[in-house]
Scaffold this motif. Sequence first.
Motif, PDB file in Angstrom:
ATOM      1  N   HIS A 102      -2.552  37.537  -8.969  1.00  0.00           N
ATOM      2  CA  HIS A 102      -2.880  36.928  -7.678  1.00  0.00           C
ATOM      3  C   HIS A 102      -2.206  37.731  -6.579  1.00  0.00           C
ATOM      4  O   HIS A 102      -0.982  37.929  -6.589  1.00  0.00           O
ATOM      5  CB  HIS A 102      -2.399  35.475  -7.620  1.00  0.00           C
ATOM      6  N   VAL A 103      -3.013  38.204  -5.638  1.00  0.00           N
ATOM      7  CA  VAL A 103      -2.495  38.939  -4.480  1.00  0.00           C
ATOM      8  C   VAL A 103      -3.103  38.307  -3.232  1.00  0.00           C
ATOM      9  O   VAL A 103      -4.317  38.344  -3.041  1.00  0.00           O
ATOM     10  CB  VAL A 103      -2.873  40.434  -4.533  1.00  0.00           C
ATOM     11  N   CYS A 104      -2.272  37.720  -2.386  1.00  0.00           N
ATOM     12  CA  CYS A 104      -2.793  37.135  -1.151  1.00  0.00           C
ATOM     13  C   CYS A 104      -2.637  38.128  -0.007  1.00  0.00           C
ATOM     14  O   CYS A 104      -2.021  39.171  -0.143  1.00  0.00           O
ATOM     15  CB  CYS A 104      -2.124  35.799  -0.836  1.00  0.00           C
ATOM     16  N   GLY A 105      -3.246  37.794   1.132  1.00  0.00           N
ATOM     17  CA  GLY A 105      -3.192  38.675   2.286  1.00  0.00           C
ATOM     18  C   GLY A 105      -4.386  39.606   2.352  1.00  0.00           C
ATOM     19  O   GLY A 105      -5.316  39.534   1.553  1.00  0.00           O
ATOM     20  N   GLY A 136      -7.243  45.241   2.081  1.00  0.00           N
ATOM     21  CA  GLY A 136      -8.048  46.407   2.433  1.00  0.00           C
ATOM     22  C   GLY A 136      -7.448  47.736   2.035  1.00  0.00           C
ATOM     23  O   GLY A 136      -8.163  48.644   1.581  1.00  0.00           O
ATOM     24  N   LYS A 137      -6.119  47.896   2.176  1.00  0.00           N
ATOM     25  CA  LYS A 137      -5.481  49.188   1.915  1.00  0.00           C
ATOM     26  C   LYS A 137      -5.045  49.360   0.461  1.00  0.00           C
ATOM     27  O   LYS A 137      -4.645  50.468   0.073  1.00  0.00           O
ATOM     28  CB  LYS A 137      -4.272  49.355   2.843  1.00  0.00           C
ATOM     29  N   VAL A 138      -5.105  48.291  -0.320  1.00  0.00           N
ATOM     30  CA  VAL A 138      -4.582  48.382  -1.697  1.00  0.00           C
ATOM     31  C   VAL A 138      -5.604  47.979  -2.759  1.00  0.00           C
ATOM     32  O   VAL A 138      -5.283  47.932  -3.941  1.00  0.00           O
ATOM     33  CB  VAL A 138      -3.308  47.507  -1.852  1.00  0.00           C
ATOM     34  N   ILE A 139      -6.831  47.700  -2.337  1.00  0.00           N
ATOM     35  CA  ILE A 139      -7.813  47.160  -3.271  1.00  0.00           C
ATOM     36  C   ILE A 139      -8.060  48.075  -4.466  1.00  0.00           C
ATOM     37  O   ILE A 139      -8.200  47.612  -5.602  1.00  0.00           O
ATOM     38  CB  ILE A 139      -9.153  46.836  -2.549  1.00  0.00           C
ATOM     39  N   ASP A 140      -8.092  49.385  -4.244  1.00  0.00           N
ATOM     40  CA  ASP A 140      -8.352  50.291  -5.368  1.00  0.00           C
ATOM     41  C   ASP A 140      -7.255  50.197  -6.426  1.00  0.00           C
ATOM     42  O   ASP A 140      -7.529  50.227  -7.634  1.00  0.00           O
ATOM     43  CB  ASP A 140      -8.483  51.737  -4.873  1.00  0.00           C
ATOM     44  N   SER A 141      -6.008  50.063  -5.979  1.00  0.00           N
ATOM     45  CA  SER A 141      -4.889  49.923  -6.924  1.00  0.00           C
ATOM     46  C   SER A 141      -4.928  48.576  -7.627  1.00  0.00           C
ATOM     47  O   SER A 141      -4.617  48.477  -8.821  1.00  0.00           O
ATOM     48  CB  SER A 141      -3.557  50.085  -6.190  1.00  0.00           C
ATOM     49  N   ILE A 142      -5.317  47.536  -6.912  1.00  0.00           N
ATOM     50  CA  ILE A 142      -5.385  46.205  -7.518  1.00  0.00           C
ATOM     51  C   ILE A 142      -6.469  46.163  -8.593  1.00  0.00           C
ATOM     52  O   ILE A 142      -6.273  45.598  -9.672  1.00  0.00           O
ATOM     53  CB  ILE A 142      -5.638  45.136  -6.438  1.00  0.00           C
ATOM     54  N   ILE A 143      -7.620  46.759  -8.315  1.00  0.00           N
ATOM     55  CA  ILE A 143      -8.717  46.762  -9.286  1.00  0.00           C
ATOM     56  C   ILE A 143      -8.293  47.431 -10.591  1.00  0.00           C
ATOM     57  O   ILE A 143      -8.743  47.041 -11.678  1.00  0.00           O
ATOM     58  CB  ILE A 143      -9.950  47.467  -8.685  1.00  0.00           C
TER      59      ILE A 143
END
Length: 300
Positions: free
Chosen positions: A186-189, A192-199
């Motif tokens: 779970h990542v809130c906020g 936009g700048k970290v989506i590639d790393s989260i995926i």
Amino acid sequence: MKLINKIIPTTVVGSYPAVKSKGLKSFLDPYRQALETAVGDQIKSGIDIISTGQVRGDMITTLTSQIPGIRDQKVKGVIQPPLKPMTAEDTKYAVSRHNKVKAMLAGPSTISHALKIDTPLYRSRDELILDLAQIIAKEALNLESLGIAIFQIDEPILSTGIADMGTAYQAVSAITGALRVPTCIHVCGDIGKVIDSIIKMPVDIIDLEFSCNPENLETVSKKEFSGKQIGFGAVDSTSPEIDTVDEIKARIEKGIEIFGPEKLLIDPDCGLRMHKRDVAFKKLKNMVEAAGEVRRNLNE
């Protein structure tokens, strides 16, 4: 991966208002009544995959207060796993009341950035994060043995850009690699700048907020999530106003347009601890009703 025998099931991110015990019961366990209320309210509202409600305090200090090597939110020495599980008793109760329980713990990166390193034994925060990951992994295995349905890692720090995403990946891998149950981050906020790393995170479910941060819809619409499911925040957890059924339905329908119904788990943007109990309950109840209406429309 099918968590439950219905499309767009409902779940929660974690916390629920704590209704403390009174009288003699409060001396035995001041949070027992809060636990029972949180679990009971989730069941009564119709949530498909519930939590304990995380009623014993904030998600960081409830863990750090039990980890040897940490005192008063300062790292005083090399941290060690506690001798006994930190959250097992509350999870055991939730599992006894409902057949689908999501357990969640604060993630290593988020915990680390809330602490002051007050020892030369850690040369960097990254070293601390990886040691914390081992402790969280051990706790997660204890919870898995109790029969949980999902294990969630809460990493709100990742959306800020402060945390090192390479270290975060290693830490998450150390936790999820040891588990057999479906895993979630779970990542809130604004992601936009970290989506590639989260995926890229080695988890089965990515849980994001879309009510408070509608710009996240545009961000994810341009990305490929492969086989991962989406925890879709469809209730505004920051506002004391109760989201209407129609508002929540509209958000869910936008999620379906992007991901399709099979990928979605519907939940609030974040925890509901800061709200009054009646507000939190009504938010969950309206969410369940909205998901049910969308589900019926899909089946027609």
